[in-house]
Design a protein around this motif. Structure first.
Motif, mmCIF file in Angstrom:
data_model
loop_
_atom_site.group_PDB
_atom_site.id
_atom_site.type_symbol
_atom_site.label_atom_id
_atom_site.label_comp_id
_atom_site.label_asym_id
_atom_site.label_seq_id
_atom_site.Cartn_x
_atom_site.Cartn_y
_atom_site.Cartn_z
ATOM 1 N N MET A 1 0.884 -1.165 -0.065
ATOM 2 C CA MET A 1 -0.051 -0.181 -0.087
ATOM 3 C C MET A 1 0.853 1.217 0.024
ATOM 4 O O MET A 1 1.648 1.635 0.998
ATOM 5 N N GLY A 2 0.773 1.983 -1.027
ATOM 6 C CA GLY A 2 1.739 3.032 -1.085
ATOM 7 C C GLY A 2 0.800 4.414 -1.546
ATOM 8 O O GLY A 2 0.082 4.206 -2.628
ATOM 9 N N GLY A 3 1.097 5.688 -1.163
ATOM 10 C CA GLY A 3 0.524 6.864 -1.472
ATOM 11 C C GLY A 3 -0.835 6.670 -1.064
ATOM 12 O O GLY A 3 -1.365 6.031 -0.281
ATOM 13 N N PHE A 4 -1.849 7.675 -1.416
ATOM 14 C CA PHE A 4 -3.446 7.629 -1.156
ATOM 15 C C PHE A 4 -4.226 7.207 -2.419
ATOM 16 O O PHE A 4 -3.557 7.316 -3.477
ATOM 17 N N TRP A 5 -5.294 6.811 -1.976
ATOM 18 C CA TRP A 5 -6.305 6.508 -3.187
ATOM 19 C C TRP A 5 -7.432 7.324 -2.986
ATOM 20 O O TRP A 5 -8.032 7.592 -2.216
ATOM 21 N N PRO A 6 -7.381 8.417 -4.153
ATOM 22 C CA PRO A 6 -8.483 9.207 -4.389
ATOM 23 C C PRO A 6 -10.032 8.628 -4.321
ATOM 24 O O PRO A 6 -10.123 7.736 -4.747
ATOM 25 N N ASP A 135 -6.539 2.284 0.186
ATOM 26 C CA ASP A 135 -6.980 1.471 -1.013
ATOM 27 C C ASP A 135 -8.682 1.551 -0.755
ATOM 28 O O ASP A 135 -9.088 2.250 -0.044
ATOM 29 N N ALA A 136 -9.405 0.759 -1.826
ATOM 30 C CA ALA A 136 -10.768 0.692 -1.640
ATOM 31 C C ALA A 136 -11.262 0.200 -0.490
ATOM 32 O O ALA A 136 -12.487 0.467 -0.100
ATOM 33 N N ASP A 137 -10.499 -0.538 0.411
ATOM 34 C CA ASP A 137 -11.246 -1.138 1.606
ATOM 35 C C ASP A 137 -10.360 -0.959 2.641
ATOM 36 O O ASP A 137 -10.421 -1.473 4.024
ATOM 37 N N HIS A 138 -9.239 0.260 2.770
ATOM 38 C CA HIS A 138 -8.772 0.539 3.959
ATOM 39 C C HIS A 138 -8.492 2.007 3.922
ATOM 40 O O HIS A 138 -8.034 2.788 3.078
ATOM 41 N N TRP A 139 -8.659 2.629 5.230
ATOM 42 C CA TRP A 139 -8.316 3.885 5.533
ATOM 43 C C TRP A 139 -8.215 4.187 7.091
ATOM 44 O O TRP A 139 -8.359 3.387 7.751
ATOM 45 N N ARG A 140 -7.624 5.099 7.163
ATOM 46 C CA ARG A 140 -6.995 5.569 8.552
ATOM 47 C C ARG A 140 -7.300 6.977 8.953
ATOM 48 O O ARG A 140 -7.278 8.016 8.128
ATOM 49 N N LEU A 154 -4.731 9.553 18.587
ATOM 50 C CA LEU A 154 -5.977 8.326 18.291
ATOM 51 C C LEU A 154 -5.443 8.241 16.965
ATOM 52 O O LEU A 154 -5.635 8.789 16.077
ATOM 53 N N ILE A 155 -5.021 6.773 16.788
ATOM 54 C CA ILE A 155 -4.936 6.317 15.401
ATOM 55 C C ILE A 155 -6.044 5.203 15.350
ATOM 56 O O ILE A 155 -6.021 4.182 16.109
ATOM 57 N N THR A 156 -6.729 5.430 14.062
ATOM 58 C CA THR A 156 -7.735 4.310 13.919
ATOM 59 C C THR A 156 -7.690 3.823 12.585
ATOM 60 O O THR A 156 -7.447 4.595 11.508
ATOM 61 N N ASP A 157 -7.593 2.483 12.473
ATOM 62 C CA ASP A 157 -7.544 1.862 11.089
ATOM 63 C C ASP A 157 -8.909 1.260 10.756
ATOM 64 O O ASP A 157 -9.631 0.713 11.768
ATOM 65 N N TYR A 158 -9.553 1.440 9.527
ATOM 66 C CA TYR A 158 -10.638 1.007 9.224
ATOM 67 C C TYR A 158 -10.494 -0.235 7.898
ATOM 68 O O TYR A 158 -9.760 0.156 6.985
ATOM 69 N N ALA A 159 -11.253 -1.385 8.198
ATOM 70 C CA ALA A 159 -11.158 -2.163 6.905
ATOM 71 C C ALA A 159 -12.559 -2.797 6.653
ATOM 72 O O ALA A 159 -13.166 -3.240 7.356
ATOM 73 N N ARG A 160 -12.795 -2.619 5.391
ATOM 74 C CA ARG A 160 -14.118 -2.981 4.921
ATOM 75 C C ARG A 160 -14.591 -4.336 5.221
ATOM 76 O O ARG A 160 -13.554 -5.126 4.926
ATOM 77 N N GLU A 161 -15.570 -4.652 5.809
ATOM 78 C CA GLU A 161 -16.178 -6.037 6.109
ATOM 79 C C GLU A 161 -17.195 -6.150 5.063
ATOM 80 O O GLU A 161 -17.135 -7.584 4.682
#
Length: 165
Positions: A1-6, A135-140, A154-161
């Motif tokens: 995972m590199g860079g940002f996903w618009p 990416d399409a399924d991960h953001w922070r 506070l660091i929050t990681d989200y992964a699409r279910e």
């Protein structure tokens, strides 16, 4: 995972169910905590207001209700935790106006570049959030809270279910 996903449309992208892992660190005491749970971005309720609820004066229609629930562990003690936010259509297409559950403003959100910085003053403290889409399924999100009352990260990681859209 590199860079940002618009993300051209924040609300369409966030819709669905996300696994959440959050670390919380007090920079003064060194104490650390952890939240684990889920966040569901879904359509707001459409039933009539119950007695005692105030109508949302002047808030745009539509958007997503952000409902987070899970377990927060702080200093070895685990407790149930939940919060609700409203992600409303923003002033520009594809953006969001993030509000607290009671309608008070929180911050704007524009992920068209895959990254956004938001500020939220709270009494004498300042919350500065950095949102990055990996990416399409991960953001922070990384919130740095500073001021006389708090000094936190506070660091929050989200992964699409799932994918509802």
């Amino acid at each position: 995972m590199g860079g940002f996903w618009p993300v051209p449309d924040v609300l369409a992208h966030l819709a669905g169910r996300w696994r959440v892992e959050r670390s919380v660190r007090d920079l003064v005491s060194g104490d650390e905590g952890r939240f684990e749970g889920v966040t569901v971005f879904g359509a707001p309720r459409v039933e009539p207001l119950s007695e005692g609820e105030l109508p949302e004066r002047g808030l745009p229609q539509g958007g997503l209700l952000h409902e987070e629930s899970g377990t927060f562990t702080w200093q070895g003690v685990a407790r149930p935790a939940e919060r609700t936010l409203r992600f409303l259509p923003g002033a520009a297409p594809g953006t969001a106006d993030v509000r607290f559950a009671d309608g008070r403003p929180f911050h704007q959100l524009d992920l068209s570049s895959g990254r956004y910085i938001a500020d939220h003053p709270c009494a004498a403290d300042l919350y500065r959030g950095e949102f990055t889409v990996l990416d399409a399924d991960h953001w922070r999100t990384v919130w740095r809270v500073g001021g006389p009352a708090k000094d936190l990260v506070l660091i929050t990681d989200y992964a699409r279910e799932d994918r509802e859209n």
